[in-house]
Design an enzyme around this catalytic site. Structure first.
Site, mmCIF file in Angstrom:
data_model
loop_
_atom_site.group_PDB
_atom_site.id
_atom_site.type_symbol
_atom_site.label_atom_id
_atom_site.label_comp_id
_atom_site.label_asym_id
_atom_site.label_seq_id
_atom_site.Cartn_x
_atom_site.Cartn_y
_atom_site.Cartn_z
ATOM 1 N N SER A 67 0.838 -1.198 0.000
ATOM 2 C CA SER A 67 0.000 0.000 0.000
ATOM 3 C C SER A 67 0.876 1.252 0.000
ATOM 4 O O SER A 67 2.077 1.187 0.262
ATOM 5 C CB SER A 67 -0.899 -0.001 1.241
ATOM 6 O OG SER A 67 -0.161 0.396 2.393
ATOM 7 N N SER A 69 0.890 3.741 2.134
ATOM 8 C CA SER A 69 0.848 4.443 3.421
ATOM 9 C C SER A 69 2.218 4.939 3.878
ATOM 10 O O SER A 69 2.297 5.845 4.702
ATOM 11 C CB SER A 69 0.252 3.540 4.502
ATOM 12 O OG SER A 69 1.116 2.474 4.830
ATOM 13 N N LYS A 124 4.623 0.534 9.675
ATOM 14 C CA LYS A 124 4.457 1.972 9.917
ATOM 15 C C LYS A 124 5.727 2.473 10.622
ATOM 16 O O LYS A 124 6.649 1.720 10.905
ATOM 17 C CB LYS A 124 3.249 2.256 10.809
ATOM 18 C CG LYS A 124 1.934 1.664 10.336
ATOM 19 C CD LYS A 124 1.385 2.318 9.101
ATOM 20 C CE LYS A 124 0.059 1.685 8.682
ATOM 21 N NZ LYS A 124 -0.452 2.232 7.403
ATOM 22 N N SER A 227 -2.978 7.057 5.272
ATOM 23 C CA SER A 227 -2.502 5.965 6.130
ATOM 24 C C SER A 227 -3.488 5.746 7.266
ATOM 25 O O SER A 227 -3.771 6.667 8.039
ATOM 26 C CB SER A 227 -1.118 6.300 6.700
ATOM 27 O OG SER A 227 -0.731 5.339 7.676
#
Length: 262
Positions: A67, A69, A124, A227
């Site tokens: 993704s 993010s 993250k 995100s």
């Protein structure tokens, strides 16, 4: 069923075949008899599978970024390596820490088991440590009442979607990294879930403020307006940590992305 569990079962199966043959069956075969195919394959694959299992469980594990993010730090399609022992040695499958080596630092890029669904791995950046008060108000980050050092640089072009985001350099300790936000996206956090320790967070039109509970971490993606992270689904407990991401080892069509990153 995750890949680590599949590898574990394969180690047991091939290792069991090798052990039974070595202790019992081999003695009953004629000296010049050929090993049965299932023994030959089991004994051949056992050391290879065992090596891969140990490597992925205790040293490094590969992941692919699915993704946007973490753009601009990590792009969709990046293949990365994760250091499995940076934050301690953990037993495979159950992920229980048995040797404490180090702790996450603010600014680390960390892979962890998604608290909402631990069968999924998320990636993250570590923003808040246990006991920190993290505020993300009007798209500016403050930790324990002190604004995070931030400098705006040239806008970032999302080539695949043909639009620009504002781009910043953030500094936390020795970690320096780029973040993005979109000026037309709202500062408020819509749709935050009812997660454990949600009472530690307060939401308003400007964003969110949270106090990180003991044994937990507050995570955010570098692509701040694209995100879903701790602002939405809460804190990451220590037992969910997988490891520290540190190296891009492949990206189809863009070899220039290969290398270490922050």
């Amino acid at each position: 069923m995750n890949f680590a569990l599949i590898l574990f079962y394969l180690v047991l199966a091939t290792g069991g075949i090798w052990l039974i043959d070595h202790l019992f069956l081999k003695k009953r075969r004629a000296a010049d008899a050929k090993d049965p195919w299932w023994v030959e394959y089991g004994a051949s694959f056992f050391p290879v599978i065992l090596f891969v299992f140990i490597l992925r469980s205790f040293l490094v594990e590969p992941f692919q970024i699915p993704s946007p993010s973490m753009v601009p730090t990590l792009q969709i399609g990046d293949f990365i390596l994760v250091n499995k022992f940076a934050y301690g040695i953990r037993l495979p499958i159950i992920n229980k820490k048995i040797v404490d080596i180090g702790q996450p630092k603010r600014g680390d890029v960390m892979v962890f088991r998604y608290p909402v669904d631990p069968s999924k791995d998320y990636i993250k950046r570590v923003i808040g440590l246990p006991g920190d008060t993290v505020a993300y108000q009007n798209k500016r980050l403050t930790i324990n009442g002190r604004p995070v050092e931030t400098r705006q640089i040239g806008d970032y072009l999302h080539a695949e979607r043909r639009y620009y985001s504002h781009q910043f350099i953030e500094q936390q300790g020795e970690a320096q990294y780029h973040t993005l936000n979109d000026p037309d996206a709202p500062a408020a956090i819509p749709g935050a879930a009812n997660f454990p320790y949600r009472e530690n967070c307060s939401y308003n039109n400007a964003g969110v403020m949270c106090t990180v509970p003991p044994g937990h971490y507050f995570m955010m993606g570098d692509n701040r307006d694209n995100s879903e992270d701790s602002r939405y689904w809460g804190f990451v407990p220590d037992e969910n940590i997988v490891g520290k991401a540190f190296f891009i080892w492949w990206h189809f069509g863009d070899w220039g992305r290969i290398g270490s990153f922050q």
